[in-house]
Enzyme design. Structure first.
Site, PDB file in Angstrom:
ATOM      1  N   VAL A   5       0.871  -1.179   0.000  1.00 27.43           N
ATOM      2  CA  VAL A   5       0.000   0.000   0.000  1.00 27.43           C
ATOM      3  C   VAL A   5       0.907   1.228   0.000  1.00 27.43           C
ATOM      4  CG1 VAL A   5      -1.826   1.256   1.206  1.00 27.43           C
ATOM      5  CG2 VAL A   5      -1.701  -1.234   1.416  1.00 27.43           C
ATOM      6  N   HIS A   6       0.865   2.002  -1.088  1.00 26.81           N
ATOM      7  CA  HIS A   6       1.734   3.177  -1.095  1.00 26.81           C
ATOM      8  C   HIS A   6       1.183   4.358  -1.876  1.00 26.81           C
ATOM      9  CE1 HIS A   6       2.875   1.053  -4.799  1.00 26.81           C
ATOM     10  NE2 HIS A   6       3.150   2.240  -5.273  1.00 26.81           N
ATOM     11  N   ARG A   7       0.128   4.179  -2.657  1.00 27.61           N
ATOM     12  CA  ARG A   7      -0.431   5.294  -3.417  1.00 27.61           C
ATOM     13  C   ARG A   7      -0.993   6.351  -2.468  1.00 27.61           C
ATOM     14  NH1 ARG A   7       1.241   5.644  -8.683  1.00 27.61           N
ATOM     15  NH2 ARG A   7       0.988   3.647  -9.759  1.00 27.61           N
ATOM     16  N   ALA A   8      -0.770   7.606  -2.819  1.00 25.56           N
ATOM     17  CA  ALA A   8      -1.231   8.710  -1.968  1.00 25.56           C
ATOM     18  C   ALA A   8      -2.736   8.665  -1.749  1.00 25.56           C
ATOM     19  CB  ALA A   8      -0.824  10.043  -2.591  1.00 25.56           C
ATOM     20  N   ARG A  66       6.127   5.878   3.589  1.00 26.42           N
ATOM     21  CA  ARG A  66       4.973   6.777   3.553  1.00 26.42           C
ATOM     22  C   ARG A  66       3.773   6.142   4.253  1.00 26.42           C
ATOM     23  NH1 ARG A  66       3.482  10.410  -0.548  1.00 26.42           N
ATOM     24  NH2 ARG A  66       1.291  11.000  -0.445  1.00 26.42           N
TER      25      ARG A  66
END
Length: 292
Positions: free
Chosen positions: A202-205, A235
């Protein structure tokens, strides 16, 4: 021919790995690393695993807001272009590094080639989508991974210099798959066997920065009845802790640091392919996808 390649983020390291081997057989290549991904787990481990040569330039721009980060890249990349005078500038994917390289080259009237051209999400709230579109519209050579990408460009009036060359990520996977099976040890280190787990990233803004979306993902993880290996992007860790969700990750979620390409490839190849989910899981969490 002197080719100057711009990379800066993990997906670009993977994409450039098969290409640099081909390019350097016949051409001179200058490799520029913007430093967009800069810590060891996000950068140097990929260079080592994929046997990518040491960059000729490392800009070390680090992490910051989009405008500041891209602006720093534009300033430093222009200096390199003026010094090296490349015949062709090669950019990859859809990051700020991609856009900075393409924009700088086009303003200096240098030829631009875009690897992975024509991909579209049609969601202009994604920074990556803006980067893709702008890069394609200033590129001279557009190397598309699929026929759909070619058609996307055609809809935007881009037909010259367009080539359907296939997916360079698949080339990288085929080259490294046997290496990963031989060298990767994360699964054994965690005491898990193949087909007994899922792997999630999970890394999308749009997911990490949203309390609603990130909460839904955490809840979905805890609904699954088998272990989930969860390499946490810096992030993502930041926002999980910021929103108070870090401690809500249940015991079956095996949180580990970011992985190199070979370790991640091995986990994805040997994860469970099908899953019987609790009633209502698919209805509530249909946006989730497990890596293929």
């Amino acid at each position: 021919m002197k080719i100057l390649s711009i990379i800066g983020a993990r997906p670009q390291f993977i994409k450039c790995a098969p290409l640099f081997r081909a390019i350097r057989k016949e051409h001179e290549e200058i490799l520029v690393h913007t430093g967009q991904h800069y810590d060891p787990e996000m950068s140097y481990i990929f260079f080592n695993e994929l046997q990518i040569p040491e960059p000729d330039y490392n800009l070390g721009v680090g992490s910051s807001i989009h405008g500041e980060q891209t602006g720093k890249m534009l300033i430093e990349i222009e200096k390199i272009f003026l010094k090296e005078k490349p015949d062709l500038v090669l950019v990859y994917g859809d990051t700020n590094s991609t856009l900075a390289g393409a924009l700088t080259a086009s303003k200096l009237h240098l030829k631009v080639a875009h690897v992975e051209a024509g991909l579209r999400s049609y969601d202009r709230t994604m920074p990556e989508e803006i980067n893709r579109v702008l890069t394609d519209h200033v590129s001279d050579l557009l190397f598309c991974p699929t026929e759909t990408a070619v058609l996307n460009l055609k809809k935007e009036g881009i037909t010259r210099g367009v080539y359907n060359v296939g997916d360079v990520m698949l080339d990288s996977l085929k080259y490294n798959i046997k290496v990963a099976e031989r060298k990767a040890t994360t699964l054994e280190d965690m005491g898990l066997s193949s087909k007994e787990y899922l792997v999630a990233t999970v890394h999308r803004a749009s997911n990490t920065d949203s309390l609603k979306n990130l909460s839904s993902i955490v809840n979905a993880f805890c609904d699954v009845d088998i272990p989930i290996i969860f390499p946490v992007h810096p992030r993502t860790e930041k926002y999980l802790k910021h929103y108070g969700l870090w401690d809500k990750l249940c015991e079956k979620v095996k949180v580990i640091p970011p992985l190199g390409y070979l370790e991640m490839l091995k986990l994805m190849l040997t994860q469970r392919r099908s899953l019987r989910t609790p009633e209502g899981f698919r209805r509530k969490h249909t946006y989730l996808r497990c890596p293929a």
